[in-house]
Motif scaffolding. Structure first.
Motif, short mmCIF file in Angstrom:
data_model
loop_
_atom_site.label_atom_id
_atom_site.label_comp_id
_atom_site.label_asym_id
_atom_site.label_seq_id
_atom_site.Cartn_x
_atom_site.Cartn_y
_atom_site.Cartn_z
N ARG A 190 -26.14 61.08 84.97
CA ARG A 190 -27.48 60.63 85.32
C ARG A 190 -28.50 60.92 84.23
O ARG A 190 -29.39 60.10 83.97
CB ARG A 190 -27.93 61.27 86.64
CG ARG A 190 -27.24 60.66 87.84
CD ARG A 190 -27.61 61.32 89.14
NE ARG A 190 -29.03 61.33 89.39
CZ ARG A 190 -29.57 61.53 90.60
NH1 ARG A 190 -28.78 61.74 91.64
NH2 ARG A 190 -30.86 61.54 90.77
N LEU A 242 -33.79 54.46 91.24
CA LEU A 242 -33.65 55.14 92.53
C LEU A 242 -34.83 54.83 93.45
O LEU A 242 -34.65 54.57 94.64
CB LEU A 242 -33.53 56.65 92.33
CG LEU A 242 -32.20 57.16 91.77
CD1 LEU A 242 -32.26 58.67 91.57
CD2 LEU A 242 -31.03 56.80 92.68
N LYS A 243 -36.04 54.86 92.88
CA LYS A 243 -37.25 54.57 93.70
C LYS A 243 -37.25 53.12 94.17
O LYS A 243 -37.51 52.83 95.35
CB LYS A 243 -38.51 54.85 92.88
CG LYS A 243 -38.72 56.32 92.56
CD LYS A 243 -39.93 56.49 91.64
CE LYS A 243 -40.06 57.93 91.18
NZ LYS A 243 -41.12 58.10 90.17
N ASP A 250 -30.66 58.11 82.37
CA ASP A 250 -32.12 58.22 82.48
C ASP A 250 -32.79 58.17 81.12
O ASP A 250 -33.85 57.58 80.96
CB ASP A 250 -32.48 59.55 83.17
CG ASP A 250 -33.52 59.36 84.26
OD1 ASP A 250 -33.84 58.21 84.58
OD2 ASP A 250 -34.00 60.36 84.80
N TYR A 309 -33.00 55.27 85.17
CA TYR A 309 -32.30 55.58 86.42
C TYR A 309 -33.25 56.10 87.49
O TYR A 309 -33.11 55.76 88.67
CB TYR A 309 -31.18 56.60 86.16
CG TYR A 309 -30.25 56.75 87.34
CD1 TYR A 309 -29.23 55.84 87.56
CD2 TYR A 309 -30.40 57.80 88.25
CE1 TYR A 309 -28.37 55.96 88.65
CE2 TYR A 309 -29.56 57.92 89.34
CZ TYR A 309 -28.55 57.01 89.53
OH TYR A 309 -27.72 57.13 90.62
N SER A 310 -34.24 56.91 87.09
CA SER A 310 -35.20 57.43 88.07
C SER A 310 -36.00 56.29 88.70
O SER A 310 -36.24 56.28 89.91
CB SER A 310 -36.16 58.42 87.39
OG SER A 310 -35.47 59.54 86.90
#
Length: 455
Positions: A27, A56-57, A31, A52-53
């Motif tokens: 991850r 996710l949202k 990211d 990646y963050s």
């Protein structure tokens, strides 16, 4: 790849002028280097512009919208079916009934969001609580022939320690873990604490699996008081679901055997876990489940891993091997990384050198004054390197943000705003290229000075 290699690859891909497509379960790596995410889900491909963050949202938002749409459609279908069933045999409503039946047949069904086993909550119990001191090493020496791995190694592990054992490949991390697990001969003292029940996971544990048994039978042998359903749930976390658990061990791949061995380790009810690369054959949801299980685990563990996200979530203490010694940092992995980034030499840290006699000469070919000037310059350059790298990271984050904004659907309709964003992005990109050139020049000068001082 070990941590230094992964960090080098990140830097390379960030500066790579072409396009790259990467499949990874790391991850932190995704990211830091990704500007777009492609996800395969529900037999479709979903695209997210960001790291990646951000993914996710946005995924959570998309799934929430999809769930609402699915629930609304299910209510609509139920209402239509209720009307059809009520008036199916009434002549005056026959045309309406047939119309609604045709509408339902043509309706494109919305699927519910794909459920992932990451939401499962697994807790690993212990048979007994260990004493306060779990293990002590004193004056440990280890060598393979002429190659010395550890010299005078020492360290203490206390109840509740969650230790990450990190470092480059070849320094002896796995060797040290085997010494702790009493699986490796060494010179020195290893003392196991009161009521300590260890459980060791490493790749060679695969050899201990019974090839004639099924996966379910194999983990059942090591479980205490767990029902078949509980064991099936745990195996599901390690990517064995449904009829998979009835597969014989002998037909499994190396990665599948590794996951079985890891499951066996974690359900053994030990109070001291020694885990060597436990995430190697796990996908991201399975890694997250392992993270949550270890967070809830009340025992002690030491883990060798190169997965920085994993380590950042599970460690409260860092061990690393350097100069053939065991060193300890009492903090999380994020704190350790920050501390490490600030370790540029200071006057207090430099070992004073004896001023050479004129008759002796200078071993590096430089006079004492020139050596001192070169060392001062080297320390300044190393501080500059850290500052420039921080600036590069900040510029890359800004460029990624502009890319994210420019990728929004509404931007396609606002040309002026899109043009302004592109101009800002181009300015940042130009500054990044200049800063990268400065960084390269600093690195070259550091290397040249180091060579001069070495003589």
């Amino acid at each position: 790849l070990d941590l230094p290699s992964i960090q080098w690859l990140e830097g390379y891909l960030k500066n790579f002028p072409g396009t790259s497509i990467v499949v990874s379960h790391d991850r932190f790596f995704i990211d830091r280097m990704a500007t777009k995410i492609l996800e395969i889900s529900l037999q479709q491909l979903f695209e997210y512009t960001g790291n990646y963050s951000f993914y996710l949202k946005e995924k959570a938002l998309r799934e929430e919208q999809q769930l609402r749409a699915y629930e609304n459609q299910q209510k609509h279908i139920a209402d239509q079916e209720k009307f059809i069933n009520r008036f199916r045999y009434k002549a005056s409503k026959a045309r309406q009934v047939q119309s609604k039946i045709k509408q339902l047949e043509k309706l494109e069904k919305i699927l519910p969001p794909e459920e992932e086993h990451v939401n499962l909550n697994i807790r690993f119990r212990m048979q007994t609580v260990s004493g306060k001191e779990v293990m002590t090493l004193k004056e440990v020496d280890k060598a393979y022939g002429p190659k010395e791995i550890i010299q005078g190694g020492a360290g203490s592990i206390w109840r509740g320690d969650k230790i990450a054992l990190i470092g480059a490949n070849g320094l002896g991390k796995s060797t040290l873990l085997r010494i702790l697990a009493d699986r490796e001969p060494f010179v020195g003292n290893r003392k196991l604490g009161h009521q300590v029940v260890p459980s060791f996971f490493a790749q060679h544990q695969l050899e201990a699996l019974n090839l004639g048994k099924t996966i379910l039978q194999e983990v059942t042998d090591d479980s205490v008081g767990k029902t078949e359903q509980e064991l099936r749930t745990i195996l599901g976390c390690f990517m064995f679901s449904g009829e998979d658990v009835e597969k014989k061990i002998k037909v499994l791949s190396g990665g599948e055997k590794s996951r079985v061995a890891l499951a066996k380790t974690l359900i053994s009810e030990a109070n001291f876990l020694l885990l060597d690369e436990p995430t190697n054959h796990l996908d991201i949801p399975s890694i997250q489940i392992l993270v949550e299980a270890l967070k809830a685990y009340e025992g002690t563990y030491i883990i060798v891993s190169h997965d920085r996200f994993f380590l950042s979530q599970v460690a409260n203490k860092i061990w690393y091997l350097e100069d053939k010694k065991i060193w300890e940092y009492a903090g999380t992995y994020q704190e350790y990384e920050y501390w490490l980034s600030k370790q540029t030499p200071t006057e207090a840290e430099i070992i004073p050198e004896k001023k050479p006699d004129k008759s002796e000469g200078a071993t590096s070919g430089l006079s004492y004054k020139e050596q001192k000037q070169a060392k001062n310059r080297l320390r300044k350059l190393e501080r500059d390197q850290v500052s420039i790298e921080e600036k590069i990271e900040s510029l890359e984050a800004e460029i990624a943000h502009f890319d994210e904004q420019m990728g929004l659907p509404e931007m396609a309709r606002d040309f002026e705003k899109l043009q302004a964003l592109q101009a800002d992005r181009d300015n940042r990109k130009a500054t990044l290229e200049e800063t990268t050139e400065q960084w390269e020049a600093v690195l070259i000068e550091i290397e040249e000075l180091a060579e001069k001082l070495k003589g």
